[in-house]
Design a protein around this motif. Structure first.
Motif, short mmCIF file in Angstrom:
data_model
loop_
_atom_site.label_atom_id
_atom_site.label_comp_id
_atom_site.label_asym_id
_atom_site.label_seq_id
_atom_site.Cartn_x
_atom_site.Cartn_y
_atom_site.Cartn_z
N ILE A 112 -7.08 -8.30 40.83
CA ILE A 112 -6.65 -9.38 39.93
C ILE A 112 -5.31 -9.94 40.38
CG2 ILE A 112 -5.87 -9.89 37.58
CD1 ILE A 112 -7.96 -7.98 36.53
N SER A 117 -15.69 -17.34 28.26
CA SER A 117 -15.22 -16.73 29.51
C SER A 117 -14.49 -15.42 29.27
CB SER A 117 -14.30 -17.71 30.26
OG SER A 117 -13.14 -18.01 29.50
N GLU A 176 -23.02 -9.66 31.75
CA GLU A 176 -21.69 -10.20 32.06
C GLU A 176 -21.78 -11.29 33.12
OE1 GLU A 176 -18.26 -7.48 32.48
OE2 GLU A 176 -19.77 -5.90 32.30
N PHE A 230 -20.59 -15.29 32.84
CA PHE A 230 -19.65 -15.95 33.75
C PHE A 230 -20.26 -17.24 34.32
CE2 PHE A 230 -16.70 -12.24 34.32
CZ PHE A 230 -15.52 -12.97 34.13
N CYS A 252 -15.06 -17.89 38.17
CA CYS A 252 -16.18 -17.46 37.33
C CYS A 252 -17.40 -17.07 38.18
CB CYS A 252 -16.55 -18.57 36.36
SG CYS A 252 -15.37 -18.85 35.02
N ALA A 267 -8.44 -16.22 35.93
CA ALA A 267 -7.46 -16.03 34.87
C ALA A 267 -6.23 -16.90 35.06
CB ALA A 267 -7.06 -14.56 34.78
N HIS A 313 -9.06 -2.41 40.64
CA HIS A 313 -9.51 -3.62 39.95
C HIS A 313 -8.32 -4.51 39.60
CE1 HIS A 313 -10.84 -5.74 36.13
NE2 HIS A 313 -11.66 -6.20 37.04
N SER A 348 -16.83 -13.85 40.10
CA SER A 348 -16.95 -12.70 39.19
C SER A 348 -18.41 -12.36 38.93
CB SER A 348 -16.23 -13.00 37.87
OG SER A 348 -14.84 -13.21 38.07
N SER A 397 -11.74 -12.04 41.94
CA SER A 397 -12.37 -13.22 41.31
C SER A 397 -11.87 -13.40 39.88
CB SER A 397 -13.90 -13.05 41.32
OG SER A 397 -14.39 -12.92 42.63
N ASN A 398 -11.72 -12.28 39.14
CA ASN A 398 -11.15 -12.36 37.79
C ASN A 398 -9.76 -12.97 37.82
OD1 ASN A 398 -12.48 -9.18 36.51
ND2 ASN A 398 -13.44 -11.16 36.76
N PHE A 458 -15.10 -11.73 30.68
CA PHE A 458 -13.99 -11.09 31.37
C PHE A 458 -13.72 -9.68 30.84
CE2 PHE A 458 -9.42 -10.30 31.93
CZ PHE A 458 -9.24 -10.60 33.27
#
Length: 456
Positions: A290, A253, A423, A427, A320, A357, A286, A323, A352-353, A257
């Protein structure tokens, strides 16, 4: 009438009151914010300058960032040192000071590479070594102080608070640095970098002043005595089934990320024609996503904790998959170019990240005090080293992939779309791993029983 309170319950409440309160937790969050702000300068601003302004291939800054992550493989040693040293504050302040010095040298090295590549690159390797050492020593010790100074019931929530503050610091620094770099010049870049380094060191000193004496002492930190040897501590951690399974998920993951970290600003410059200040502010959007994603997941996770089976795992999976969808949209943006709502797209990716996280961080913090004899410093060091491997590899793969794809496809948009697709697939794989990751640690726990089940 209220039921009588047992002596055990009174002892539990007293233990809660001995540890860090929310203000103390927020002060550790300020340390995380300072570290994040300085790392942002290196991984976004200097990365962009090397690729766009100087014209270096993306693999060079990606390799330097990967090197700073490789240096962080020593995190378990630094964490173990703070376990046995009896005080973590000096490790935190010293780490941030080394990080700030490395960031200043990295700025000078970046400028030097534009005229004299070999001397500049040698200086860059040295500076990124200092950056990795500073992040590893300061960050690991801060998290160890948090894990050993906060009661087990508050660990996951405390982790969410500190990471939210770290992202808030990155967002504030990104927008501030982006504004101060307009109009862009190398002289302005040096001044802004120096000011940021001094400000973040001062913030760290302020945040940690007399902080350690306020901490409670939980788990093995409360028992006193000598911490186990480094080899014994590592062997114990590796024998835990939950730790091994979680490590696989973290590795996959975190590669997904981190793959966009070093290519997002070059993407904005090459495909959308953004200036350095504009692309840095896009990076701030971005990070803002987060931040909000972490807040939503933190509040939602607390509100529904214990009500849904595998609730924490559901948040991880949702983050996930969200993302992956946002990255698929970025692939479309790479072909569309100017006119695409790139700011909204990047914000959704960040949101989404953040959901992913903060859920993974909660699991990590819950496992921090789960050993028979190992203390929090070395355990957080192990998690940090695992994450560093994935971050370094992910950033390098993303940048190398873009360089190779640009050469083969001869079209910037197609190259970036290809990497964003990879990427997204990673995810989706990570979401599948999260769904299949079950079980608990097989060892007796020093915290609450739920500490060993945060990812079950």
């Amino acid at each position: 009438m209220h039921a009588p309170v047992s002596p055990r319950e009174r002892a539990t409440v007293a233990a809660e009151e001995r540890g860090f309160g929310w203000f103390g937790i927020a002060r550790i969050g300020l340390v995380q914010a300072a570290i994040g702000a300085l790392v942002m300068l290196v991984t976004t601003v200097l990365n962009r300058v090397m690729v766009v302004e100087i014209g270096l291939v993306a693999a060079i800054p990606a390799g330097l960032v990967a090197w700073h992550y490789a240096v962080q493989l020593a995190r378990p040693l630094w964490g173990h040192g703070s376990d046995r040293g009896g005080g973590r504050t000096v490790w935190i302040i010293g780490g941030v000071a080394v990080l700030g010095a490395g960031a200043l040298l990295a700025t000078q090295a970046t400028i030097l590479m534009g005229s004299s590549f070999v001397p500049g690159f040698v200086l860059a390797v040295l500076s990124y070594s200092l950056i990795g050492a500073g992040v590893g020593a300061g960050g690991t010790s801060a998290l160890a102080m948090l894990a050993s100074g906060v009661s087990p019931r508050r660990r996951a929530a405390a982790a969410a608070v500190t990471w939210i503050m770290m992202v808030a610091g990155i967002v504030a620094a990104a927008f501030s640095v982006g504004a101060l770099l307009k109009p862009f010049s190398y002289e302005r870049l040096v001044l802004v970098s120096g000011g940021l380094a001094l400000a973040m060191l001062a913030l760290t000193v302020f945040a940690t002043f007399r902080l350690e004496r306020q901490a409670g002492r939980y788990g093995h930190a409360a028992e006193g005595g000598e911490a186990p040897g480094f080899k014994a501590a590592i062997a114990e951690i590796w024998q835990e089934q939950a730790a091994r399974r979680f490590s696989v998920f973290i590795f996959v993951s975190m590669i997904a990320f981190s793959m966009q970290d070093l290519i997002l600003e070059p993407f904005a410059g090459l495909v959308f024609g953004m200036e350095p200040g504009e692309s840095t502010q896009l990076g701030g959007q971005h990070q803002g996503g987060i931040l909000i994603g972490m807040i939503v997941a933190g509040i939602g996770g607390s509100a529904f904790a214990g009500r849904l089976p595998g609730e924490l795992r559901l948040w991880v999976v949702a983050g996930c998959l969200g993302s992956a969808l946002a990255l698929a949209a970025l692939g479309a943006a790479a072909m569309h170019g100017p006119g695409w709502p790139i700011g909204i797209n990047v914000f959704v990716l960040g949101f989404s990240n953040g959901v992913f996280a903060v859920s993974a961080i909660g699991a990590m913090m819950g496992l921090a005090g789960a050993g028979r004899t190992t203390r929090e410093g070395v355990r957080m060091g192990v998690w940090g080293a695992s994450q560093a491997i994935a971050f370094g590899l992910g950033g390098l793969l993303g940048a190398l992939g873009v360089d190779i794809a640009r050469q083969i496809m001869a079209h910037d948009g197609s190259a970036f779309r290809f990497i964003f697709a990879i990427e997204a697939i990673l995810f989706v794989i990570a979401a599948g791993l999260a769904l299949r990751t079950t079980g608990t640690s097989a060892v007796p726990q020093t915290g609450s029983a739920r500490d060993s089940e945060v990812f079950a």
